[in-house]
Design an enzyme around this catalytic site. Structure first.
Site, PDB file in Angstrom:
ATOM      1  N   THR A   1      11.558   6.368   0.024  1.00  0.00           N
ATOM      2  CA  THR A   1      11.642   7.814   0.269  1.00  0.00           C
ATOM      3  C   THR A   1      10.456   8.572  -0.323  1.00  0.00           C
ATOM      4  O   THR A   1       9.827   9.394   0.361  1.00  0.00           O
ATOM      5  CB  THR A   1      12.932   8.379  -0.363  1.00  0.00           C
ATOM      6  OG1 THR A   1      13.990   7.436  -0.200  1.00  0.00           O
ATOM      7  CG2 THR A   1      13.300   9.699   0.235  1.00  0.00           C
TER       8      THR A   1
ATOM      9  N   TRP B   1       7.534   7.660  -1.238  1.00  0.00           N
ATOM     10  CA  TRP B   1       6.271   7.317  -0.548  1.00  0.00           C
ATOM     11  C   TRP B   1       6.204   7.980   0.823  1.00  0.00           C
ATOM     12  O   TRP B   1       5.197   8.601   1.186  1.00  0.00           O
ATOM     13  CB  TRP B   1       6.214   5.792  -0.423  1.00  0.00           C
ATOM     14  CG  TRP B   1       4.934   5.211   0.067  1.00  0.00           C
ATOM     15  CD1 TRP B   1       3.688   5.773   0.003  1.00  0.00           C
ATOM     16  CD2 TRP B   1       4.780   3.924   0.676  1.00  0.00           C
ATOM     17  NE1 TRP B   1       2.767   4.907   0.542  1.00  0.00           N
ATOM     18  CE2 TRP B   1       3.408   3.771   0.957  1.00  0.00           C
ATOM     19  CE3 TRP B   1       5.659   2.894   0.996  1.00  0.00           C
ATOM     20  CZ2 TRP B   1       2.907   2.615   1.564  1.00  0.00           C
ATOM     21  CZ3 TRP B   1       5.151   1.742   1.590  1.00  0.00           C
ATOM     22  CH2 TRP B   1       3.793   1.611   1.865  1.00  0.00           C
TER      23      TRP B   1
ATOM     24  N   HIS C   1      19.110  11.697   3.140  1.00  0.00           N
ATOM     25  CA  HIS C   1      19.608  10.318   3.167  1.00  0.00           C
ATOM     26  C   HIS C   1      20.786  10.200   4.144  1.00  0.00           C
ATOM     27  O   HIS C   1      21.386   9.134   4.279  1.00  0.00           O
ATOM     28  CB  HIS C   1      20.126   9.900   1.786  1.00  0.00           C
ATOM     29  CG  HIS C   1      19.056   9.629   0.762  1.00  0.00           C
ATOM     30  ND1 HIS C   1      17.894   8.982   1.048  1.00  0.00           N
ATOM     31  CD2 HIS C   1      19.018   9.893  -0.576  1.00  0.00           C
ATOM     32  CE1 HIS C   1      17.166   8.866  -0.065  1.00  0.00           C
ATOM     33  NE2 HIS C   1      17.824   9.404  -1.056  1.00  0.00           N
TER      34      HIS C   1
ATOM     35  N   SER D   1      15.948  -2.614  -6.094  1.00  0.00           N
ATOM     36  CA  SER D   1      15.492  -1.284  -6.501  1.00  0.00           C
ATOM     37  C   SER D   1      16.682  -0.382  -6.868  1.00  0.00           C
ATOM     38  O   SER D   1      16.652   0.311  -7.882  1.00  0.00           O
ATOM     39  CB  SER D   1      14.666  -0.661  -5.369  1.00  0.00           C
ATOM     40  OG  SER D   1      14.042   0.504  -5.810  1.00  0.00           O
TER      41      SER D   1
ATOM     42  N   TYR E   1       8.963  -0.349   5.456  1.00  0.00           N
ATOM     43  CA  TYR E   1       8.223  -0.291   4.185  1.00  0.00           C
ATOM     44  C   TYR E   1       7.180  -1.403   4.136  1.00  0.00           C
ATOM     45  O   TYR E   1       6.013  -1.180   3.805  1.00  0.00           O
ATOM     46  CB  TYR E   1       9.232  -0.441   3.050  1.00  0.00           C
ATOM     47  CG  TYR E   1       8.690  -0.386   1.633  1.00  0.00           C
ATOM     48  CD1 TYR E   1       8.762   0.796   0.899  1.00  0.00           C
ATOM     49  CD2 TYR E   1       8.155  -1.507   1.009  1.00  0.00           C
ATOM     50  CE1 TYR E   1       8.300   0.859  -0.411  1.00  0.00           C
ATOM     51  CE2 TYR E   1       7.687  -1.462  -0.292  1.00  0.00           C
ATOM     52  CZ  TYR E   1       7.766  -0.273  -0.998  1.00  0.00           C
ATOM     53  OH  TYR E   1       7.307  -0.221  -2.299  1.00  0.00           O
TER      54      TYR E   1
ATOM     55  N   ARG F   1       8.700   2.095 -10.018  1.00  0.00           N
ATOM     56  CA  ARG F   1       8.990   0.895 -10.812  1.00  0.00           C
ATOM     57  C   ARG F   1       7.896  -0.132 -10.554  1.00  0.00           C
ATOM     58  O   ARG F   1       6.904  -0.178 -11.256  1.00  0.00           O
ATOM     59  CB  ARG F   1      10.394   0.367 -10.465  1.00  0.00           C
ATOM     60  CG  ARG F   1      10.932  -0.688 -11.426  1.00  0.00           C
ATOM     61  CD  ARG F   1      12.297  -1.186 -10.973  1.00  0.00           C
ATOM     62  NE  ARG F   1      12.246  -1.855  -9.678  1.00  0.00           N
ATOM     63  CZ  ARG F   1      12.066  -3.164  -9.503  1.00  0.00           C
ATOM     64  NH1 ARG F   1      11.954  -3.958 -10.539  1.00  0.00           N
ATOM     65  NH2 ARG F   1      12.041  -3.689  -8.285  1.00  0.00           N
ATOM     66  N   LYS F   2       8.031  -0.928  -9.480  1.00  0.00           N
ATOM     67  CA  LYS F   2       7.015  -1.934  -9.180  1.00  0.00           C
ATOM     68  C   LYS F   2       6.289  -1.639  -7.867  1.00  0.00           C
ATOM     69  O   LYS F   2       5.122  -1.953  -7.710  1.00  0.00           O
ATOM     70  CB  LYS F   2       7.666  -3.314  -9.052  1.00  0.00           C
ATOM     71  CG  LYS F   2       7.940  -4.009 -10.363  1.00  0.00           C
ATOM     72  CD  LYS F   2       8.296  -5.464 -10.065  1.00  0.00           C
ATOM     73  CE  LYS F   2       8.417  -6.292 -11.318  1.00  0.00           C
ATOM     74  NZ  LYS F   2       8.841  -7.668 -11.003  1.00  0.00           N
ATOM     75  N   GLY F   3       7.057  -1.142  -6.902  1.00  0.00           N
ATOM     76  CA  GLY F   3       6.444  -0.790  -5.609  1.00  0.00           C
ATOM     77  C   GLY F   3       5.845  -1.980  -4.876  1.00  0.00           C
ATOM     78  O   GLY F   3       4.803  -1.861  -4.239  1.00  0.00           O
TER      79      GLY F   3
HETATM   80  P1  PAP Z   1      14.772   7.661  -3.599  1.00  0.00           P
HETATM   81  O1  PAP Z   1      15.376   7.240  -2.308  1.00  0.00           O
HETATM   82  O2  PAP Z   1      15.758   7.801  -4.701  1.00  0.00           O
HETATM   83  O3  PAP Z   1      13.881   8.848  -3.481  1.00  0.00           O
HETATM   84  P2  PAP Z   1      12.676   5.699  -3.294  1.00  0.00           P
HETATM   85  O4  PAP Z   1      11.413   6.463  -3.428  1.00  0.00           O
HETATM   86  O5  PAP Z   1      13.104   5.276  -1.967  1.00  0.00           O
HETATM   87  O6  PAP Z   1      13.844   6.462  -4.086  1.00  0.00           O
HETATM   88  O7  PAP Z   1      12.645   4.377  -4.127  1.00  0.00           O
HETATM   89  C1  PAP Z   1      11.796   4.055  -5.137  1.00  0.00           C
HETATM   90  C2  PAP Z   1      11.168   2.754  -4.742  1.00  0.00           C
HETATM   91  O8  PAP Z   1       9.968   3.023  -4.012  1.00  0.00           O
HETATM   92  C3  PAP Z   1      10.755   1.972  -5.954  1.00  0.00           C
HETATM   93  O9  PAP Z   1      10.763   0.609  -5.564  1.00  0.00           O
HETATM   94  P3  PAP Z   1      10.929  -0.587  -6.605  1.00  0.00           P
HETATM   95  O10 PAP Z   1      12.127  -0.288  -7.435  1.00  0.00           O
HETATM   96  O11 PAP Z   1      11.090  -1.818  -5.796  1.00  0.00           O
HETATM   97  O12 PAP Z   1       9.680  -0.605  -7.410  1.00  0.00           O
HETATM   98  C4  PAP Z   1       9.364   2.512  -6.177  1.00  0.00           C
HETATM   99  O13 PAP Z   1       8.567   1.705  -7.009  1.00  0.00           O
HETATM  100  C5  PAP Z   1       8.857   2.550  -4.753  1.00  0.00           C
HETATM  101  N1  PAP Z   1       7.750   3.505  -4.590  1.00  0.00           N
HETATM  102  C6  PAP Z   1       7.613   4.747  -5.115  1.00  0.00           C
HETATM  103  N2  PAP Z   1       6.459   5.285  -4.746  1.00  0.00           N
HETATM  104  C7  PAP Z   1       5.837   4.382  -3.962  1.00  0.00           C
HETATM  105  C8  PAP Z   1       4.575   4.374  -3.265  1.00  0.00           C
HETATM  106  N3  PAP Z   1       3.748   5.403  -3.342  1.00  0.00           N
HETATM  107  N4  PAP Z   1       4.269   3.278  -2.552  1.00  0.00           N
HETATM  108  C9  PAP Z   1       5.115   2.220  -2.473  1.00  0.00           C
HETATM  109  N5  PAP Z   1       6.309   2.171  -3.106  1.00  0.00           N
HETATM  110  C10 PAP Z   1       6.659   3.244  -3.836  1.00  0.00           C
END
Ligand code: PAP
Length: 334
Positions: free
Chosen positions: A81, A83, A143, A173, A231, A298-300
């Protein structure tokens, strides 16, 4: 996917300070299950939600009137979301804010502050926003499953951009996120318990398979209405998908912009590595609700599930996906 349609004891119904009387009464009639960070989640219109979300969604369903130029950014939680909101904001506003400007809003604001959620911000807390005060085009996030968005979304020319993420990584995640945000009084949430809830569909806005299929089918039926992005694909080739997004939104990338490297610039500005390091995303809070923005980064990466899944978990989730996605044409490279 079977949903346990039990109505258990009603003692945890939230107070009227927390939700409207209308919602409070409704909750007493809805199936409920144990929540991840609230006592219960409830099955409202065939998806699971926390009480305050249901209250806001009811209001959104009554009062949000989508305009032809609105852009709705939709996901299930933790599927990209933050991103996707950043990418959509950057693309839709690039004539106003150049990607290389030192004052670009994405450098000082979390994407959720720039693309507010219908159900967590705009229509939350029993407020009805004056949408005419938002800059156009209205960029809003949600959502909520497609079928539960108001009729004006279907009837207007507004656009929906949806991002799906492979359900293995999405679970990991969600589990990390919920473990961080869960009230201490709830105690820790084991991976096994969280996974069982996830597989039974009892996650916010889930079951996930229903959520993704709703948007998937509509994107096939009406590709000018719903752009369906994965994604993993965007990670692999952000430039290609940014151009597709720009075309879809009606602001195609010009030859001049290509020469200036606008697409690559936006991809870099919105990358996990850059966004995670911004002050607003390290120290800020409250972009969605009252938690620290750093929890959104977190890790992305793609494939972190291999560090968390046992063979039994792989088997169970693979089977659920096979059963639910069979014949849809939607699949994931796992
Ligand atoms: P939300 O639905 O609560 O807004 P959302 O942004 O979908 O959350 O989820 C966060 C996930 O997107 C995290 O994944 P992970 O736990 O596997 O690491 C987060 O790291 C990842 N995320 C946030 N920003 C980015 C980005 N710019 N590019 C890629 N992944 C990202």
């Amino acid at each position: 996917m079977g949903i346990t349609q039990t109505i258990e004891n009603q003692s945890n119904t939230p107070s009227s300070d927390e939700v409207s009387q209308e919602c409070r009464e409704l909750l007493t009639t809805l199936p409920k299950e144990k929540g991840w960070r609230t006592s219960n989640i409830y099955l409202y219109q065939n998806f699971w939600c926390q009480p305050k979300e249901i209250d806001a969604i009811i209001s959104m369903q009554k009062h949000y009137i989508a305009e032809d130029t609105d852009i709705i950014v939709s996901t299930i939680p933790k599927s990209g979301t933050t991103w996707l909101k950043a990418l959509c904001f950057a693309v839709a506003n690039r004539r106003l804010y150049a990607h290389d400007s030192t004052t670009h809003p994405l450098l000082t604001s979390n994407p959720h502050a720039l693309v507010p959620f219908l159900e967590y911000k705009l229509f939350a807390n029993q407020e009805i926003p004056d949408m005419s005060r938002l800059p156009r085009p209205h960029l809003v996030g949600t959502h909520v499953p497609l079928g539960a968005l108001p009729d004006s979304v279907r009837e207007s020319q507004c656009k929906i951009v949806y991002m799906v993420r492979n359900p293995f990584d999405t679970f990991v995640s969600i589990w990390h996120f919920m473990s961080n945000l869960r009230p201490d009084s709830f105690g820790p949430l084991s991976v096994q318990e969280g996974f069982d809830m996830y597989c039974r569909g009892t996650i916010g806005f889930g079951p996930y398979w229903d959520h993704m299929l709703g948007y998937w089918h509509e994107s096939l039926r009406n590709p000018n209405k719903v752009l369906f992005l994965r994604y993993e694909d965007v990670k692999e080739d952000a430039g290609f998908h940014l151009r597709k997004l720009a075309d879809f939104l009606g602001f195609p990338v010009s030859a001049e912009e290509e020469e200036e490297g606008v697409v690559e610039g936006i991809a870099k500005m919105c990358s996990f590595e850059q966004m995670k390091e911004l002050e607003v995303n390290k120290k800020g809070k409250g972009a969605i609700v009252d938690f620290e923005n750093k929890n959104l980064f977190r890790k992305g990466v793609v494939g972190d599930w291999v560090n968390h899944f046992t063979p039994e978990m792989v088997e169970r989730l693979s089977k659920i996906m096979e059963e639910n996605l069979a014949g849809s044409g939607l699949s994931f490279k796992i």
